[in-house]
Design an enzyme around this catalytic site. Sequence first.
Site, PDB file in Angstrom:
ATOM      1  N   PHE A  79       1.385 -12.133   7.930  1.00  0.00           N
ATOM      2  CA  PHE A  79       0.537 -13.250   7.548  1.00  0.00           C
ATOM      3  C   PHE A  79      -0.242 -13.743   8.767  1.00  0.00           C
ATOM      4  O   PHE A  79       0.252 -13.692   9.902  1.00  0.00           O
ATOM      5  CB  PHE A  79       1.377 -14.399   6.992  1.00  0.00           C
TER       6      PHE A  79
ATOM      7  N   LYS B  74      10.798   0.202   2.544  1.00  0.00           N
ATOM      8  CA  LYS B  74      11.059  -1.091   1.896  1.00  0.00           C
ATOM      9  C   LYS B  74      11.428  -0.919   0.424  1.00  0.00           C
ATOM     10  O   LYS B  74      11.974  -1.827  -0.187  1.00  0.00           O
ATOM     11  CB  LYS B  74       9.837  -2.011   2.017  1.00  0.00           C
TER      12      LYS B  74
ATOM     13  N   HIS C  66      12.052  -6.157   2.021  1.00  0.00           N
ATOM     14  CA  HIS C  66      11.202  -6.532   3.156  1.00  0.00           C
ATOM     15  C   HIS C  66      11.945  -7.519   4.040  1.00  0.00           C
ATOM     16  O   HIS C  66      12.167  -8.665   3.648  1.00  0.00           O
ATOM     17  CB  HIS C  66       9.902  -7.135   2.616  1.00  0.00           C
TER      18      HIS C  66
ATOM     19  N   GLU D 243      -3.606  -0.645   2.756  1.00  0.00           N
ATOM     20  CA  GLU D 243      -3.032   0.187   3.812  1.00  0.00           C
ATOM     21  C   GLU D 243      -3.397   1.648   3.605  1.00  0.00           C
ATOM     22  O   GLU D 243      -3.671   2.375   4.576  1.00  0.00           O
ATOM     23  CB  GLU D 243      -1.516   0.019   3.895  1.00  0.00           C
TER      24      GLU D 243
ATOM     25  N   HIS E  34       3.856   0.017   6.333  1.00  0.00           N
ATOM     26  CA  HIS E  34       4.269  -1.363   6.090  1.00  0.00           C
ATOM     27  C   HIS E  34       4.521  -1.589   4.607  1.00  0.00           C
ATOM     28  O   HIS E  34       5.416  -2.356   4.236  1.00  0.00           O
ATOM     29  CB  HIS E  34       3.197  -2.326   6.598  1.00  0.00           C
TER      30      HIS E  34
ATOM     31  N   CYS F 160       5.605 -10.940   9.805  1.00  0.00           N
ATOM     32  CA  CYS F 160       6.235  -9.652   9.516  1.00  0.00           C
ATOM     33  C   CYS F 160       5.933  -8.580  10.555  1.00  0.00           C
ATOM     34  O   CYS F 160       6.397  -7.449  10.429  1.00  0.00           O
ATOM     35  CB  CYS F 160       5.831  -9.185   8.126  1.00  0.00           C
TER      36      CYS F 160
END
Length: 418
Positions: A404, A340, A345, A319, A308, A168
């Site tokens: 990831f 998002k 996403h 975050e 994010h 991502c």
Amino acid sequence: MTNELSKKRVVVTGIGVVSPLGNTTEETWAGLIAGRCGVDKITRFDTSGHTVRFAAETKGFEPTKFVEKKDLKKMDYFIFFAIAAALEALADSGLKVTEEIAESVGAYIGSGIGGFSVFEREHAKMLEGGPGRISPFFIPASIVNLAAGYVSIHTGAKGPNSATATACSSGAHAIGDSFKIIQRGDAVAMICGGSEGAITPMSVGGFAAMRALSTRNDEPARASRPFDKGRDGFVIGEGAGILVLEELEHARARGARIYAEIIGYGMTGDAYHITSPSDDGDGPMRVMRRVIADAGVDSAQVDYINVHATSTPVGDRIETLAIKRAFGDHAYSLAVSATKSMTGHLLGGAGGLEAAITALSVYHQILPPTINYETPDPECDLDCVPNKARPARVRCALSNSFGFGGTNAALLFRRYDG
């Protein structure tokens, strides 16, 4: 090595977007400012048997507007989206890729997964009829770097040509790497960003098996709810966000419109876990500190972060903590919004789309909202621009992307006043 005095300045002169809110930048930006949600029930395939039956699909996207009908089976959706967004970005920039500058214009486009739909289609054909049924276009239709390859072919860009596949963070890494390519003088312009087309049975089923997705099948439009106490997972989206980055003097010489200047790029690794950030937010915190250091600005000059924040219980909390650690007391003076909540996403396309949104926020001096924010989470206590867009003074704006494997990217944009 390029020294500080010889570094080129780099600006955003073109933006192209295909998203669940619209098939152009203008449509997407209007949807964001209106607080519209692009999440709904999946129409792309039969969801019978799936535990998650909704996603953020593009609407009314017609690949034949950008590629010949005879070429449709030669490409996956992530390539279609990349071509469409790249052509829009290039037209928006007004940059003509002539033979004179073609070798100084590059294409750098990331994707986290690549041609998932093609993999599934060709695998089914092989199981049914054997290896002889596999299309000769299977490999070039599905490998990640073919988005940049096709964009190069469609635009005539003969300069640096590459791709990222950092989950991502892919789109953000592609833009950051492109920024550095121009900054050190290896290109005058780069067509860069991220694209993803992974709303497929295997992809949705796989993320659901990980328990990463929201399961609000009865209310899809309320499913993506970053920072809200009731968040229960992310929503898969699709599309592309592509920027034309250009060396400042080259852009000025041709009278280009400038959306923003890109001034910093950071990248870090968590070295912790395949899917989860560490509890102290170390990797995300360090990438924000790195991007600020790379830009050479004071952290207090950062007015906005396009976060994010995917709407997962752990990710949004970590975050928030990372922002507090990176910015100290200034964290409470920042505005942070999670777009998002509206787009879902886009996985490897998220960094490209959100960089585009961040540049537009700097240009228009408007912050898009975090929608579906109903019940505050005390652990996510920053100003998340809840539910309604907001005019604001934005000097510098940061865009975060985490993936990831513990891969992190951050981009910093500054308002350009000539």
